[in-house]
Design a protein around this motif. Structure first.
Motif, PDB file in Angstrom:
ATOM      1  N   VAL A   1      -0.160  -5.220  -2.881  1.00  0.00           N
ATOM      2  CA  VAL A   1      -0.362  -3.802  -2.618  1.00  0.00           C
ATOM      3  C   VAL A   1      -1.023  -3.658  -1.256  1.00  0.00           C
ATOM      4  CG1 VAL A   1      -2.592  -3.718  -3.821  1.00  0.00           C
ATOM      5  CG2 VAL A   1      -1.261  -1.636  -3.559  1.00  0.00           C
ATOM      6  N   TYR A   2      -0.635  -2.614  -0.532  1.00  0.00           N
ATOM      7  CA  TYR A   2      -1.202  -2.303   0.783  1.00  0.00           C
ATOM      8  C   TYR A   2      -1.698  -0.868   0.757  1.00  0.00           C
ATOM      9  CZ  TYR A   2       1.229  -6.499   2.303  1.00  0.00           C
ATOM     10  OH  TYR A   2       1.666  -7.797   2.434  1.00  0.00           O
ATOM     11  N   LEU A   3      -2.965  -0.657   1.124  1.00  0.00           N
ATOM     12  CA  LEU A   3      -3.558   0.676   1.133  1.00  0.00           C
ATOM     13  C   LEU A   3      -3.926   1.051   2.563  1.00  0.00           C
ATOM     14  CD1 LEU A   3      -4.627   3.080  -0.572  1.00  0.00           C
ATOM     15  CD2 LEU A   3      -6.820   1.889  -0.628  1.00  0.00           C
ATOM     16  N   SER A   4      -3.462   2.209   2.978  1.00  0.00           N
ATOM     17  CA  SER A   4      -3.741   2.716   4.319  1.00  0.00           C
ATOM     18  C   SER A   4      -4.086   4.194   4.191  1.00  0.00           C
ATOM     19  CB  SER A   4      -2.486   2.525   5.189  1.00  0.00           C
ATOM     20  OG  SER A   4      -2.709   3.008   6.478  1.00  0.00           O
ATOM     21  N   PRO A   5      -4.980   4.723   5.007  1.00  0.00           N
ATOM     22  CA  PRO A   5      -5.620   4.078   6.156  1.00  0.00           C
ATOM     23  C   PRO A   5      -6.843   3.272   5.723  1.00  0.00           C
ATOM     24  CG  PRO A   5      -6.336   6.352   6.041  1.00  0.00           C
ATOM     25  CD  PRO A   5      -5.338   6.152   4.925  1.00  0.00           C
ATOM     26  N   PHE A   6      -7.099   2.210   6.461  1.00  0.00           N
ATOM     27  CA  PHE A   6      -8.298   1.406   6.267  1.00  0.00           C
ATOM     28  C   PHE A   6      -9.465   2.129   6.926  1.00  0.00           C
ATOM     29  CE2 PHE A   6     -11.061  -1.734   8.521  1.00  0.00           C
ATOM     30  CZ  PHE A   6     -11.843  -2.074   7.423  1.00  0.00           C
ATOM     31  N   VAL A   7     -10.563   2.306   6.169  1.00  0.00           N
ATOM     32  CA  VAL A   7     -11.766   2.954   6.694  1.00  0.00           C
ATOM     33  C   VAL A   7     -12.898   1.918   6.655  1.00  0.00           C
ATOM     34  CG1 VAL A   7     -13.393   4.858   6.444  1.00  0.00           C
ATOM     35  CG2 VAL A   7     -10.986   5.188   5.820  1.00  0.00           C
ATOM     36  N   PRO A   8     -13.349   1.427   7.816  1.00  0.00           N
ATOM     37  CA  PRO A   8     -14.413   0.424   7.837  1.00  0.00           C
ATOM     38  C   PRO A   8     -15.690   0.938   7.156  1.00  0.00           C
ATOM     39  CG  PRO A   8     -13.410   0.647  10.010  1.00  0.00           C
ATOM     40  CD  PRO A   8     -12.874   1.762   9.172  1.00  0.00           C
ATOM     41  N   GLY A   9     -16.377   0.030   6.453  1.00  0.00           N
ATOM     42  CA  GLY A   9     -17.634   0.371   5.798  1.00  0.00           C
ATOM     43  C   GLY A   9     -17.481   0.907   4.389  1.00  0.00           C
ATOM     44  N   LYS A  10     -16.283   1.137   3.935  1.00  0.00           N
ATOM     45  CA  LYS A  10     -16.038   1.627   2.563  1.00  0.00           C
ATOM     46  C   LYS A  10     -15.921   0.459   1.591  1.00  0.00           C
ATOM     47  CE  LYS A  10     -15.480   6.131   3.117  1.00  0.00           C
ATOM     48  NZ  LYS A  10     -16.148   7.160   2.351  1.00  0.00           N
ATOM     49  N   THR A  11     -16.185   0.727   0.313  1.00  0.00           N
ATOM     50  CA  THR A  11     -16.045  -0.279  -0.731  1.00  0.00           C
ATOM     51  C   THR A  11     -14.681  -0.118  -1.392  1.00  0.00           C
ATOM     52  OG1 THR A  11     -18.419  -0.317  -1.117  1.00  0.00           O
ATOM     53  CG2 THR A  11     -17.018  -1.172  -2.889  1.00  0.00           C
ATOM     54  N   TYR A  12     -13.932  -1.214  -1.403  1.00  0.00           N
ATOM     55  CA  TYR A  12     -12.588  -1.237  -1.987  1.00  0.00           C
ATOM     56  C   TYR A  12     -12.624  -2.071  -3.264  1.00  0.00           C
ATOM     57  CZ  TYR A  12     -11.029   0.766   2.381  1.00  0.00           C
ATOM     58  OH  TYR A  12     -10.849   1.601   3.456  1.00  0.00           O
ATOM     59  N   THR A  13     -11.903  -1.607  -4.291  1.00  0.00           N
ATOM     60  CA  THR A  13     -11.901  -2.263  -5.602  1.00  0.00           C
ATOM     61  C   THR A  13     -10.477  -2.641  -5.989  1.00  0.00           C
ATOM     62  OG1 THR A  13     -13.846  -1.015  -6.275  1.00  0.00           O
ATOM     63  CG2 THR A  13     -12.536  -2.006  -8.038  1.00  0.00           C
TER      64      THR A  13
END
Length: 138
Positions: free
Chosen positions: A99-111
């Protein structure tokens, strides 16, 4: 009369079991889940896709027991505090679900969460295993 027949059956079963070289042992503990296949799930990571940074995660089968075969993999990634539900990818059979999630936001927590399902022919059994959540601040 019924009690005596039950005792006779128990004695015959015990003798036959011993003659065959095994003894059955009863257990009150519940059986563990029948894990048919092992899977490997990656944590969230940032990858470059044609110059665009995206959050990626994957799930793949690594080994199966006996006649078991993987039938489906699903991997999902979400971002903490987002109003969107995230994104999932599914793949039937063997292979790697990505899976690819965009847009990438630096500093966020991804699960990341995953689910792998397998089927076995003998004895017939269908079982799904769940994985995660695995989180990382990227």
């Amino acid at each position: 009369m019924f009690r005596r027949m039950g005792q006779t059956a128990a004695v015959i079963t015990g003798v036959l079991g011993t003659a065959a070289g095994f003894v059955a042992v009863a257990s009150a503990a519940p059986e563990a889940d029948p894990v048919l296949c092992q899977y490997e799930m990656s944590g969230p990571r940032v990858v470059d896709v044609s110059g665009t940074p995206m959050v990626n995660a994957s799930l793949k089968p690594t080994a199966c027991n006996g006649t078991a075969e993987p039938t489906a993999m699903q991997v999902c990634v979400s971002v903490e505090g987002s109003s969107t539900a995230g994104k999932c990818a599914e793949l039937p059979g063997y292979g790697t679900a990505q899976v690819y999630l965009s847009p990438f936001v630096p500093g966020k927590t991804y699960t990341v969460r995953g689910r792998g399902c397998a089927n076995q022919a003998q004895p017939p059994l269908y079982f799904c295993s769940t994985f995660g959540p695995t989180s990382a601040t990227l």
